[in-house]
Design an enzyme around this catalytic site. Structure first.
Site, PDB file in Angstrom:
ATOM      1  N   TYR A 145      -2.593   2.151   0.715  1.00 37.00           N
ATOM      2  CA  TYR A 145      -2.943   3.300   1.550  1.00 37.00           C
ATOM      3  C   TYR A 145      -3.668   4.376   0.750  1.00 37.00           C
ATOM      4  CZ  TYR A 145      -0.256   2.030   5.761  1.00 37.00           C
ATOM      5  OH  TYR A 145       0.203   1.441   6.905  1.00 37.00           O
ATOM      6  N   LYS A 195       5.129  -9.755  -3.261  1.00 37.67           N
ATOM      7  CA  LYS A 195       4.269 -10.942  -3.255  1.00 37.67           C
ATOM      8  C   LYS A 195       4.011 -11.275  -4.725  1.00 37.67           C
ATOM      9  CE  LYS A 195       1.739 -14.031  -1.032  1.00 37.67           C
ATOM     10  NZ  LYS A 195       2.306 -15.094  -0.176  1.00 37.67           N
ATOM     11  N   ASP A 227       5.731 -13.007   3.077  1.00 39.03           N
ATOM     12  CA  ASP A 227       5.486 -13.956   4.177  1.00 39.03           C
ATOM     13  C   ASP A 227       6.785 -14.637   4.599  1.00 39.03           C
ATOM     14  OD1 ASP A 227       5.513 -15.157   1.666  1.00 39.03           O
ATOM     15  OD2 ASP A 227       3.976 -16.643   2.125  1.00 39.03           O
ATOM     16  N   ASP A 251       5.114  -1.184   6.496  1.00 37.56           N
ATOM     17  CA  ASP A 251       4.470  -0.846   7.777  1.00 37.56           C
ATOM     18  C   ASP A 251       4.570  -2.039   8.719  1.00 37.56           C
ATOM     19  OD1 ASP A 251       2.812   0.560   9.636  1.00 37.56           O
ATOM     20  OD2 ASP A 251       1.127  -0.684   8.974  1.00 37.56           O
ATOM     21  N   ASP A 255       7.542  -2.723  12.054  1.00 36.42           N
ATOM     22  CA  ASP A 255       7.174  -2.991  13.451  1.00 36.42           C
ATOM     23  C   ASP A 255       7.826  -4.285  13.930  1.00 36.42           C
ATOM     24  OD1 ASP A 255       5.511  -0.761  13.617  1.00 36.42           O
ATOM     25  OD2 ASP A 255       3.900  -1.864  14.633  1.00 36.42           O
TER      26      ASP A 255
HETATM   27  C1  IPM Z   1       3.400   4.059  10.786  1.00 37.23           C
HETATM   28  C2  IPM Z   1       2.020   4.060  11.344  1.00 37.23           C
HETATM   29  C3  IPM Z   1       1.077   4.727  10.344  1.00 37.23           C
HETATM   30  C4  IPM Z   1       1.129   3.942   9.058  1.00 37.23           C
HETATM   31  C5  IPM Z   1      -0.370   4.881  10.850  1.00 37.23           C
HETATM   32  C6  IPM Z   1      -0.419   5.657  12.143  1.00 37.23           C
HETATM   33  C7  IPM Z   1      -1.253   5.498   9.820  1.00 37.23           C
HETATM   34  O1  IPM Z   1       1.620   2.765  11.651  1.00 37.23           O
HETATM   35  O2  IPM Z   1       3.927   5.146  10.501  1.00 37.23           O
HETATM   36  O3  IPM Z   1       3.978   2.982  10.654  1.00 37.23           O
HETATM   37  O4  IPM Z   1       0.416   2.938   8.906  1.00 37.23           O
HETATM   38  O5  IPM Z   1       1.890   4.332   8.164  1.00 37.23           O
HETATM   39 MG    MG Z   2       3.149   1.321  11.439  1.00 40.29          MG
END
Ligand code: IPM
Ligand code: MG
Length: 367
Positions: A145, A195, A227, A251, A255
């Site tokens: 990032y 990784k 993975d 990240d 999710d």
């Molecule tokens: C998160 C989001 C952010 C990230 C985006 C919106 C930049 O996906 O907080 O998980 O990638 O960190």
């Molecule tokens: Mg995210």
């Protein structure tokens, strides 16, 4: 007189303002029940700030954040601003700079699957029966990032993009300590993700986590390649306690975990800096789910991630554990009572589909 806790409120875009309104309502109830005093300062951020002030993170927004005890954040971004130069867009122009500016390197994402919500998960019932509780500890200010160089330009007649993955040992150490300490307060199991079979970063990550582990002999440490982790998490989420990841892996996996737990609309997060002298943290607290432009403005979004993020704010930045638990218990009760926003509604007997405001009010009343 008791302390007045200053909270910078940055609702942002999309469903941000709708779910934030419910979180503020919940804090109002905390004030009436516990006498805890809050001072809210609502500030523009993201696309809303671009529209009103020409930039995603205006100076006065940042100044208010600096003068506050914590930031309660909604979400930023949306199709309207996707054509702007990347660094001016809501995510790269506001959220990432806020994380970097305040040194919020530790991102905690508790992925909780409530036993009565297992039906909302796309994963087979038998794999998640009884629910689960996995904490993702994500490094938030390093890796791909932020690493330099980072550019897109023509090289040898061809467009070329470069992102750089950089971790210093000290950055890995400090996030590893956060993860081990979190594990000590839980089942004492830590899975570190990397990784190491391909990346130099992975080798340093693994070696450093091993070293830090020496200080936590009570925590059982294991390692997984990212993975494989993506696979194991979906196969056996109950087998995990604390998962430690670098920025991009965290990240992605957070999710995945949110979805396995039932809905991205339930995933709270705390982004913390170094502990202050009083043991509390300056932090930014936000739902992990984003702006959900498809349902924005309809009043149907799930505010629970925002409300649970508010509980994390009370716990980590203000030291108000009883108040934090009161919110978490109220959320659990409302879910057990069968109230469901669309994302977690399946028509099951004893449940009722409600909107953002209704579930927010029910949670407030349950406190
Ligand atoms: C998160 C989001 C952010 C990230 C985006 C919106 C930049 O996906 O907080 O998980 O990638 O960190
Ligand atoms: Mg995210």
């Amino acid at each position: 007189m008791s302390k007045v806790h200053k909270i910078a409120v940055l609702a942002g875009d999309g469903i941000g303002p709708e779910v934030m309104a419910e979180a503020i309502k919940v804090l109002g109830t905390i004030t009436s029940k516990f006498g805890t005093q809050f001072e809210f300062s609502e500030q523009l951020v993201g696309g809303a700030a671009i529209d009103a002030k020409g930039k995603a993170l205006p100076e006065d927004t940042l100044a208010v954040c600096e003068q506050s005890d914590a930031i309660l954040f909604g979400s930023v971004g949306g199709p309207k601003w996707e054509k702007l130069p990347p660094n001016e867009q809501p995510e790269r122009g506001a959220l990432l700079p806020l994380r970097k500016h305040f040194g919020l390197f530790a991102n905690l994402r508790p992925s909780i699957c409530y036993p009565s919500l297992t039906h909302a998960s796309p994963v087979k019932d038998e794999l998640i029966q009884g629910g689960f509780n996995v904490l993702c500890v994500r490094e938030l200010t390093g890796g791909l990032y932020f690493g330099q160089p980072k550019f897109r330009k023509e090289i040898d007649g061809e467009m070329t993009a470069v992102d750089t993955m950089v971790y210093k040992k000290s950055e890995i150490e400090r996030i590893a300590h956060v993860a081990f300490k979190a594990a000590q307060g839980r089942r004492k199991e830590l899975t570190s993700i990397d990784k190491a079979n391909v990346l130099e970063n992975g080798l340093l990550w693994r070696a450093t986590v091993e070293e830090v582990a020496q200080s936590y002999p009570d925590v059982k440490l294991s390692h997984l390649y990212v993975d494989n982790a993506a696979m194991q998490l979906i196969k056996n989420p109950r087998g995990f306690d604390v998962v430690l990841c670098e920025n991009l892996f965290g990240d992605i996996l957070s999710d995945e975990m949110a979805m396995i737990a039932g809905s991205l609309g339930m995933l709270a997060s705390a982004s913390l800096g170094k502990a202050k002298g009083d043991g509390l943290y300056f932090g930014l607290f936000e739902p992990s789910g984003g702006t959900a432009p498809d349902i924005a403005g309809k009043g149907i979004a799930n505010p629970i991630a925002q409300i649970l993020s508010t509980a994390l704010l009370l716990r980590f930045s203000l030291g108000l554990e009883a108040e934090a638990q009161a919110i978490e218990t109220a959320v659990r009760k409302v879910i057990d009572d069968g109230l469901r926003t669309g994302d977690i509604y399946s028509g099951a007997e004893g449940t009722r589909k409600v909107n953002t405001r209704e579930i927010g009010e029910a949670i407030s009343q349950a406190i």
